[in-house]
Design a protein around this motif. Structure first.
Motif, PDB file in Angstrom:
ATOM      1  N   ALA A  31       0.836  -1.298  -0.164  1.00  0.00           N
ATOM      2  CA  ALA A  31       0.011  -0.068  -0.057  1.00  0.00           C
ATOM      3  C   ALA A  31       0.878   1.357  -0.043  1.00  0.00           C
ATOM      4  CB  ALA A  31      -0.858  -0.102   1.300  1.00  0.00           C
ATOM      5  N   ASN A  34       1.685   2.845  -3.378  1.00  0.00           N
ATOM      6  CA  ASN A  34       0.514   3.060  -4.185  1.00  0.00           C
ATOM      7  C   ASN A  34       0.661   4.027  -5.414  1.00  0.00           C
ATOM      8  OD1 ASN A  34      -2.066   4.507  -5.007  1.00  0.00           O
ATOM      9  ND2 ASN A  34      -2.929   2.921  -3.544  1.00  0.00           N
ATOM     10  N   ALA A 161      -5.106   1.038   5.149  1.00  0.00           N
ATOM     11  CA  ALA A 161      -4.480  -0.429   4.544  1.00  0.00           C
ATOM     12  C   ALA A 161      -3.221  -0.594   5.273  1.00  0.00           C
ATOM     13  CB  ALA A 161      -4.290  -0.279   3.178  1.00  0.00           C
ATOM     14  N   LEU A 183     -11.784  -3.080   6.956  1.00  0.00           N
ATOM     15  CA  LEU A 183     -10.663  -2.672   5.772  1.00  0.00           C
ATOM     16  C   LEU A 183     -11.804  -1.887   4.816  1.00  0.00           C
ATOM     17  CD1 LEU A 183      -7.898  -5.120   5.213  1.00  0.00           C
ATOM     18  CD2 LEU A 183      -7.809  -3.069   6.320  1.00  0.00           C
ATOM     19  N   GLY A 187     -11.520   1.844   5.020  1.00  0.00           N
ATOM     20  CA  GLY A 187     -10.646   2.172   4.059  1.00  0.00           C
ATOM     21  C   GLY A 187     -10.868   2.016   2.619  1.00  0.00           C
ATOM     22  N   ILE A 190      -8.900   1.457  -1.363  1.00  0.00           N
ATOM     23  CA  ILE A 190      -7.515   1.412  -0.992  1.00  0.00           C
ATOM     24  C   ILE A 190      -7.401   0.027  -0.059  1.00  0.00           C
ATOM     25  CG2 ILE A 190      -5.325   2.282  -0.275  1.00  0.00           C
ATOM     26  CD1 ILE A 190      -6.079   4.902  -1.538  1.00  0.00           C
ATOM     27  N   GLY A 191      -8.218   0.157   0.855  1.00  0.00           N
ATOM     28  CA  GLY A 191      -8.408  -0.840   1.931  1.00  0.00           C
ATOM     29  C   GLY A 191      -8.924  -2.336   1.418  1.00  0.00           C
ATOM     30  N   THR A 192      -9.720  -2.193   0.267  1.00  0.00           N
ATOM     31  CA  THR A 192     -10.347  -3.257  -0.271  1.00  0.00           C
ATOM     32  C   THR A 192      -9.243  -3.879  -1.156  1.00  0.00           C
ATOM     33  OG1 THR A 192     -12.490  -2.341  -0.310  1.00  0.00           O
ATOM     34  CG2 THR A 192     -12.244  -4.139  -1.956  1.00  0.00           C
ATOM     35  N   GLU A 194      -6.046  -3.754  -0.600  1.00  0.00           N
ATOM     36  CA  GLU A 194      -5.115  -4.506   0.469  1.00  0.00           C
ATOM     37  C   GLU A 194      -5.900  -5.824   0.882  1.00  0.00           C
ATOM     38  OE1 GLU A 194      -2.213  -3.741   0.967  1.00  0.00           O
ATOM     39  OE2 GLU A 194      -1.804  -4.742   3.052  1.00  0.00           O
TER      40      GLU A 194
END
Lengths: 229, 116
Positions: A31, A34, A161, A183, A187, A190-192, A194
């Protein structure tokens, strides 16, 4: 860059992205690497150092904005695919996403409203846990600042993340559905991303949490917001 | 490749059409959100995702990060606000993100605990 050269911005942005994406893959898709960060930092820095015509940039990159809206509509696809992941424990999943979302929005706007922040800053922060394009649309509809909303959302996603998985393990959370829901709710995309990297099951739970949270927040904020300000 | 492009084109046109309808009826729902809800309902009704839409959506999701670069760069327009409230912004983001993560995880764990 002269105003007439607006058409150069699209290839410049795409080129910077391709380089950044290559580096991101070389770093094992972590992350912190990115592919959004490098082009954005370079472009903002160059506008500050060299001046540059931001309007020409805006005009030149408009096709990307249309595709961004199309990408939000396209989230119907992961949402449809993840519908099986949430077949069990449906009420618990919905309650967890709603609780996490309300907690996140509440904790974000209270300091902004209490301190000198003013309500346009509060309105911007209220959208921080929903995926960028939805957040920009939602921020605009409640009097926030869409570009600032985009920046706040990205920083939120990176933070979730990076810090999310170790933080949740510290709380004793280790099953993939719970991690994925947290997440995706806190998030967004971006959390997804990760969560998808960590496991398929976590990714599906995160995709569902991200889309339902984004959709519900975007639809409810314009209705609830006027009550508070 | 052709199907991917056709899918992306269809999605762009659908969003613009929904945007136009929302404006015409004075509804405050973003066109993209309305289009997402409509597509999801359509997939549920059909029981499957049409191939060109699946390819187009996957194409867009793959370049998702590229799409929000312009939006982020436009934050330069609001530099004064960021420079004026850097700690407020950073603390609001970190505290509320940790709170959101913890609340989601703990509520789910509580509601699905063994023996319940």
């Amino acid at each position: 860059m002269a105003e007439g050269a607006f058409y150069l911005w699209l290839p410049i942005v795409a080129g910077l992205y391709l380089i950044a994406d290559h580096l991101y893959r070389a770093c094992g898709q972590r992350a912190i690497a990115n592919p959004v960060l490098l082009p954005v930092i370079l472009l903002i820095a160059s506008f500050h150092v060299f001046g540059g015509d931001v309007r020409a940039f805006e005009t030149g990159t408009r096709p990307l904005m249309w595709m961004l809206s199309a990408a939000v509509a396209a989230l119907a696809v992961p949402l449809y695919r993840s519908r099986h992941a949430i077949r069990r424990n449906k009420p618990a999943i919905v309650a967890a996403i709603a609780g996490g979302s309300i907690t996140g929005v509440g904790l974000a706007i209270v300091p902004a409203l209490v301190l000198e922040g003013g309500s346009s800053l509060g309105a911007t922060l209220a959208t921080k846990s929903i995926t960028t394009p939805i957040a920009m649309a939602a921020a605009e509809s409640i009097g926030g600042l869409p570009p600032l909303a985009a920046a706040v959302v990205i920083v939120t996603g990176l933070f979730a993340a990076l810090v999310g998985p170790p933080f949740l393990r510290l709380l004793g959370v280790d099953d993939e559905t719970t991690l994925g829901l947290a997440l995706g709710t806190a998030g967004h995309a971006i959390g997804t991303a990760e969560a998808v990297r960590l496991s398929d099951g976590m990714g599906a739970a995160a995709a569902f949490a991200m889309t339902t949270n984004g959709l519900a927040t975007a639809l409810l904020l314009p209705i609830i917001w006027p009550i508070f300000v | 490749m052709t199907r991917t492009i056709a899918g992306i084109m269809f999605l762009i046109v659908l969003v613009q059409a929904m945007e136009g309808l929302a404006t015409a009826f004075g509804v405050h729902v973003p066109g993209a959100i309305a289009a997402m809800a409509l597509l999801f309902a359509f997939f549920l009704w059909q029981g499957r995702i049409p191939d060109f839409l699946e390819k187009g959506a996957d194409g867009l999701v793959r370049i998702f990060p590229l799409l929000f670069i312009p939006a982020l760069v436009m934050v330069s327009d609001h530099w004064a606000i960021i420079a004026h409230h850097p700690w407020l912004l950073l603390s609001a983001i970190s505290v509320s993100t940790l709170g959101g993560l913890a609340a989601t995880a703990l509520i789910y764990r509580y509601l699905t605990r063994p023996g319940k």
